[in-house]
Design a protein around this motif. Sequence first.
Motif, mmCIF file in Angstrom:
data_model
loop_
_atom_site.group_PDB
_atom_site.id
_atom_site.type_symbol
_atom_site.label_atom_id
_atom_site.label_comp_id
_atom_site.label_asym_id
_atom_site.label_seq_id
_atom_site.Cartn_x
_atom_site.Cartn_y
_atom_site.Cartn_z
ATOM 1 N N UNK B 154 50.224 69.900 47.888
ATOM 2 C CA UNK B 154 51.054 71.024 48.338
ATOM 3 C C UNK B 154 51.038 71.189 49.849
ATOM 4 N N UNK B 155 52.119 71.767 50.368
ATOM 5 C CA UNK B 155 52.170 72.191 51.774
ATOM 6 C C UNK B 155 52.276 73.710 51.793
ATOM 7 N N UNK B 156 51.460 74.349 52.622
ATOM 8 C CA UNK B 156 51.483 75.807 52.776
ATOM 9 C C UNK B 156 51.803 76.112 54.243
ATOM 10 N N UNK B 157 52.827 76.928 54.486
ATOM 11 C CA UNK B 157 53.081 77.346 55.864
ATOM 12 C C UNK B 157 52.436 78.725 56.017
ATOM 13 N N UNK B 158 51.156 78.728 56.366
ATOM 14 C CA UNK B 158 50.402 79.983 56.469
ATOM 15 C C UNK B 158 50.706 80.683 57.799
ATOM 16 N N UNK B 159 50.268 81.940 57.881
ATOM 17 C CA UNK B 159 50.437 82.714 59.119
ATOM 18 C C UNK B 159 49.143 82.629 59.928
ATOM 19 N N UNK B 160 49.246 82.722 61.260
ATOM 20 C CA UNK B 160 48.016 82.736 62.061
ATOM 21 C C UNK B 160 47.036 83.796 61.558
ATOM 22 N N UNK B 161 47.563 84.946 61.089
ATOM 23 C CA UNK B 161 46.704 86.033 60.600
ATOM 24 C C UNK B 161 45.920 85.653 59.347
ATOM 25 N N UNK B 162 46.388 84.634 58.629
ATOM 26 C CA UNK B 162 45.650 84.194 57.426
ATOM 27 C C UNK B 162 44.312 83.562 57.801
ATOM 28 N N UNK B 163 44.275 82.931 58.964
ATOM 29 C CA UNK B 163 43.020 82.402 59.515
ATOM 30 C C UNK B 163 42.279 81.432 58.615
ATOM 31 N N UNK B 164 41.005 81.269 58.935
ATOM 32 C CA UNK B 164 40.207 80.263 58.240
ATOM 33 C C UNK B 164 40.021 80.619 56.756
ATOM 34 N N UNK B 165 39.937 81.921 56.446
ATOM 35 C CA UNK B 165 39.784 82.320 55.033
ATOM 36 C C UNK B 165 41.037 81.958 54.241
ATOM 37 N N UNK B 166 42.194 82.192 54.860
ATOM 38 C CA UNK B 166 43.464 81.851 54.213
ATOM 39 C C UNK B 166 43.554 80.363 53.926
ATOM 40 N N UNK B 167 43.080 79.576 54.883
ATOM 41 C CA UNK B 167 43.098 78.112 54.724
ATOM 42 C C UNK B 167 42.196 77.714 53.555
ATOM 43 N N UNK B 168 40.981 78.241 53.543
ATOM 44 C CA UNK B 168 40.026 77.869 52.484
ATOM 45 C C UNK B 168 40.549 78.274 51.103
ATOM 46 N N UNK B 169 41.094 79.492 51.038
ATOM 47 C CA UNK B 169 41.584 79.960 49.734
ATOM 48 C C UNK B 169 42.762 79.123 49.227
ATOM 49 N N UNK B 170 43.613 78.703 50.160
ATOM 50 C CA UNK B 170 44.769 77.888 49.748
ATOM 51 C C UNK B 170 44.312 76.517 49.237
ATOM 52 N N UNK B 171 43.312 75.935 49.900
ATOM 53 C CA UNK B 171 42.821 74.619 49.449
ATOM 54 C C UNK B 171 42.243 74.752 48.031
ATOM 55 N N UNK B 172 41.457 75.801 47.819
ATOM 56 C CA UNK B 172 40.864 76.016 46.493
ATOM 57 C C UNK B 172 41.954 76.270 45.456
ATOM 58 N N UNK B 173 42.961 77.048 45.846
ATOM 59 C CA UNK B 173 44.089 77.340 44.949
ATOM 60 C C UNK B 173 44.786 76.046 44.520
ATOM 61 N N UNK B 174 44.941 75.124 45.473
ATOM 62 C CA UNK B 174 45.615 73.858 45.174
ATOM 63 C C UNK B 174 44.780 73.019 44.197
ATOM 64 N N UNK B 175 43.471 72.966 44.426
ATOM 65 C CA UNK B 175 42.587 72.185 43.551
ATOM 66 C C UNK B 175 42.577 72.795 42.148
#
Lengths: 182, 280
Positions: B154-175
């Motif tokens: 998947x590709x996620x176009x996150x917002x800067x405000x999502x930050x590192x937590x947003x990144x981690x949660x999206x990776x886990x969501x994808x897995x």
Amino acid sequence: MEIVLNTPITREKARELKAGDIVKINGVIYTARDAAHKRMLENLEKGIDLPFDIKNQTIYFAGPSPAKEGEVIGSVGPTTSYRMDKYSPKTIELGLTCMIGKGSRDVLVIEAMKKYGAVYIGAVGGAGALLSTCVKSCEVIAYNDLGSEAIHKLEVENFPGIVIIDSEGNNLYETEVQKYRK
Amino acid sequence: MREVNVALISEAIKEMCIEANCCLNEDIYSAIENAEKNEQSEIGKNILSQLIENAKLAKCKNKPICQDTGMAVVFIEVGQDVHLVGGSLTEAINEGVRRGYVDGYLRKSVVKDPLIRENTKDNTPAIIHYDIVEGDKIHIEVAPKGFGSENMSKVYMLKPADGVEGVKNAIIDCIKSAGPNPCPPMVVGVGIGGNFEMCAKLAKKALLRKVGSKSEKAHIAEIEEEIFKRANNLGIGPQGLGGNTTILGVNIESFATHIAGLPLAVNISCHVTRHSERYI
């Protein structure tokens, strides 16, 4: 429980199998994946019969790699089954009692399995070389132009699998994963 | 200026396609062996031991580890002091793929048009990523990639405000949403930053790194470590049938990005993550 499962499998026999049963499959099974399913069901709408009598049969969602000289078949592990979800309710209605693949299935497939009596068996994805040793003969019976996606009639011996979804809708993916979730 | 005949590149790519598909890389093999020792689920343990047996058999018989021998992905870095002779580089790469897949009895899994879907019967064209670098060498990496796992990416176009937590949660969501479909245990490639297409390319490139290797950037290595633990606590396990081996590794690559964005790509790969590398 380890069960020797001989094909063809009647609906009654399919209903006896339970999620978690370890099976060794013997007999004839047919490979079909995306393109073969599409063609089979499109042909059916045009009034053309399926290339084999599907009643009590087993479809293995797979497309083997080519056989070398002297080999029965190349590597032949399962492909991801959800891509056949669009077609499986119909094939089950037509008489299919067993599907071998890997990965999750749609609720409509599971409903059809419950209604008619069919079972979904998982084979180990990515173990295609090992699984090929269980294949004793291989013959393309239809759609030769599809190459690997053609329908192959396989005769298998002690082909290992595990019942993932049974005809009551019990689903090993759901029950087992919960045990290890932290 | 060093002259290199493109025929050398064809030959190398042919051999690399076969090697990558039949010999499981040492890093992946060791990771499966370790996982087998530590797997808590009996079903899972049994599956991992079958994967080890399968890899041994494939190597011994020079047979594909998995019947899905993938679409050939080629990363090629050409030194700017190299002069290529003997024909087109792109054609030479595709000729190498063609010969590898035909002569090596690998499965032809490529269709010419995504909608008409007629098989090209020789597994071409390859997906080729070119780069011009300093020097007079050519660096080739071949990474055939199956689509059971590719489809779960998947590709996620996150917002800067999502930050590192947003990144981690999206990776886990994808897995998590990939679940049993991509033949777990998975290898996860992640690209953070760049733009829409760059993050996807970074994620693919991340899969070329050995499993178990750490990012050289400390803040990225921390994310890799956390994702590894969290993913293996999801319970998905080998083949999705439960267990503590859901991923064998996660590699993250990152790049500069725009003030308005935080692009993220997660390229899911399976336990047959293939990679072959050579210098010419």
